[in-house]
Scaffold this motif. Structure first.
Motif, short mmCIF file in Angstrom:
data_model
loop_
_atom_site.label_atom_id
_atom_site.label_comp_id
_atom_site.label_asym_id
_atom_site.label_seq_id
_atom_site.Cartn_x
_atom_site.Cartn_y
_atom_site.Cartn_z
N SER A 105 0.02 -4.95 -8.98
CA SER A 105 -0.42 -5.35 -10.32
C SER A 105 -0.26 -6.85 -10.54
O SER A 105 -0.99 -7.46 -11.31
CB SER A 105 0.38 -4.59 -11.38
N GLY A 148 -5.12 -0.90 -6.80
CA GLY A 148 -5.17 0.37 -6.07
C GLY A 148 -6.56 0.85 -5.73
O GLY A 148 -6.72 2.02 -5.32
N ARG A 165 0.83 -1.20 0.00
CA ARG A 165 0.00 0.00 0.00
C ARG A 165 0.87 1.26 0.00
O ARG A 165 0.64 2.20 -0.76
CB ARG A 165 -0.93 -0.02 1.22
N TYR A 177 2.84 1.65 -3.33
CA TYR A 177 1.95 2.10 -4.41
C TYR A 177 1.69 3.59 -4.28
O TYR A 177 1.74 4.34 -5.27
CB TYR A 177 0.64 1.32 -4.34
N ARG A 178 1.42 4.02 -3.07
CA ARG A 178 1.15 5.44 -2.84
C ARG A 178 2.39 6.28 -3.17
O ARG A 178 2.29 7.33 -3.81
CB ARG A 178 0.70 5.65 -1.40
N HIS A 233 -7.21 2.86 -2.51
CA HIS A 233 -6.76 4.26 -2.46
C HIS A 233 -7.83 5.18 -3.07
O HIS A 233 -8.10 6.26 -2.54
CB HIS A 233 -5.46 4.41 -3.23
N GLY A 245 -2.62 -2.12 -4.25
CA GLY A 245 -1.78 -1.53 -5.27
C GLY A 245 -0.91 -2.48 -6.07
O GLY A 245 -0.12 -2.04 -6.91
#
Length: 361
Positions: free
Chosen positions: A312, A352, A279, A282-283, A355, A310
């Motif tokens: 892939s 994601g 997480r 990704y952010r 988010h 997040g």
């Protein structure tokens, strides 16, 4: 039920002996047999990532195939991709046995294998000798340094692996996060990481322009150190982040007799921590590179949590040990149901999602 019986037999064996037996069996699956046994792909699960096509998000994490190159057998289990390694330039035996421990009550493992492998040359020869059609999906090569190589000279080991293995890899991963090679995790510090990754990305761009190079990070970095590592890696030109390796934490398993064993913990107790690292990565990456989520995936729900956080792509290892040969098809089928339940037409749409929902809440 059949797997429950077989697992009870295998779990009576010393863990590394059981692993060797599994690899031996997988090496005996030919290309034709792999194609017959491989589950049919689910169209909604197809993923395009790193410039490569994956027929599903679930791949085999590094650590299982240590250069044995049991690719047809592994693809027959349903993996969309297989990551081989960690491979070092020179052969090394790894740490002394015993070095692999089961924690069945927690669906976990502790390992301190120490990059045991026969070296880049042996791995390259096996990959070169694969029969046509043995690659039923992308193949990654995870590379590291030999234990006896000081950190000041680590780049030479990684570059040697890139030079020898890049022709056989669809992507490569720089492993600087294993807890079982003394001092290795220090290479995640900003200056050392920058120098190492810039050297590796430059060498791969010279040898195989456009081929993806990723870096694998530890789950035990502080939030600030993790942000630094992501920023440095992207600035150095990596194509993606693999999050995470095993953890030194024993949270949730403290009372188990094997908790005192040195090494990295994997399996169910790692799931929440690794997903939080996914997480944060990704952010921090903010769409600049994809994240590959690894750690504690024991079910479709666990894999879906990483995708929504997040990731892939998602990789598994310990889940296979406890879930058996049917594990990957079950996870893929469960993922398809979860995507449909939430109205996603593809994995990419769900990546994601937490988010976006959090931002709109």
């Amino acid at each position: 039920m059949l797997w429950s019986i077989l697992r009870s037999i295998l779990f009576r064996l010393e863990p590394e002996h059981a692993h060797d037996l599994a690899v031996w069996a997988l090496q005996r699956v030919g290309v034709a047999g792999a194609r017959r046994r491989r589950p049919a792909p689910i169209p909604a699960l197809a993923v395009r990532c790193l410039g490569l096509d994956f027929d599903g998000p679930i791949g085999l994490a590094a650590g299982f195939d240590k250069g044995d190159v049991a690719l047809p057998g592994l693809f027959a289990l349903g993996f969309s991709h297989v990551e081989i390694g960690t491979i070092t330039p020179r052969p090394q035996p790894g740490n002394e046995r015993p070095r692999l421990f089961r924690l069945p009550e927690h669906r976990a493992l502790v390992n301190r294998m120490g990059f045991n492998n026969e070296g880049a040359e042996a791995c390259a020869r096996r990959l070169a000798a694969l029969p046509p059609g043995a690659r039923l999906g992308p193949v990654g090569l995870n590379v590291g340094k030999n234990k006896t190589t000081p950190n000041e000279e680590a780049a030479s080991d990684y570059l040697a692996c890139i030079d020898r293995l890049h022709p056989y890899a669809d992507y490569l991963v720089v492993n600087i996060s294993s807890p079982n090679t003394p001092g290795l995790r220090q290479l995640q510090e900003r200056d050392q990481l920058d120098r190492l990754l810039r050297a590796c990305t430059a060498r791969l761009a010279e040898r195989a322009p456009g081929k993806p190079l990723l870096v694998k990070l530890a789950p035990d970095l502080s939030p600030e150190a993790l942000d630094d590592a992501v920023d440095v890696a992207i600035a150095a030109g990596v194509a993606g982040i693999v999050a995470t390796n095993t953890t030194l934490s024993r949270a949730g398993v403290e009372r188990h007799p094997c908790a005192k064993e040195a090494g990295g913990l994997s399996g169910a107790p790692l799931e929440r921590l690794s997903t939080e690292v996914v997480r944060r990565c990704y952010r921090r990456a903010a769409g600049r590179v994809p994240i590959v989520g690894v750690g504690g995936v024991m079910s479709a729900e666990d894999a879906y949590a990483k995708i929504r956080a997040g990731a892939s792509l998602v990789q598994v290892y310990t889940g296979l040990i406890y879930g058996g040969p049917g594990f990957v098809p079950r996870v893929h089928a469960g993922l398809a149901r979860l995507l449909a339940r939430d109205g996603f037409a593809s994995v990419a749409e769900a990546v994601g999602a937490d988010h976006r929902e959090g931002a709109s809440a």
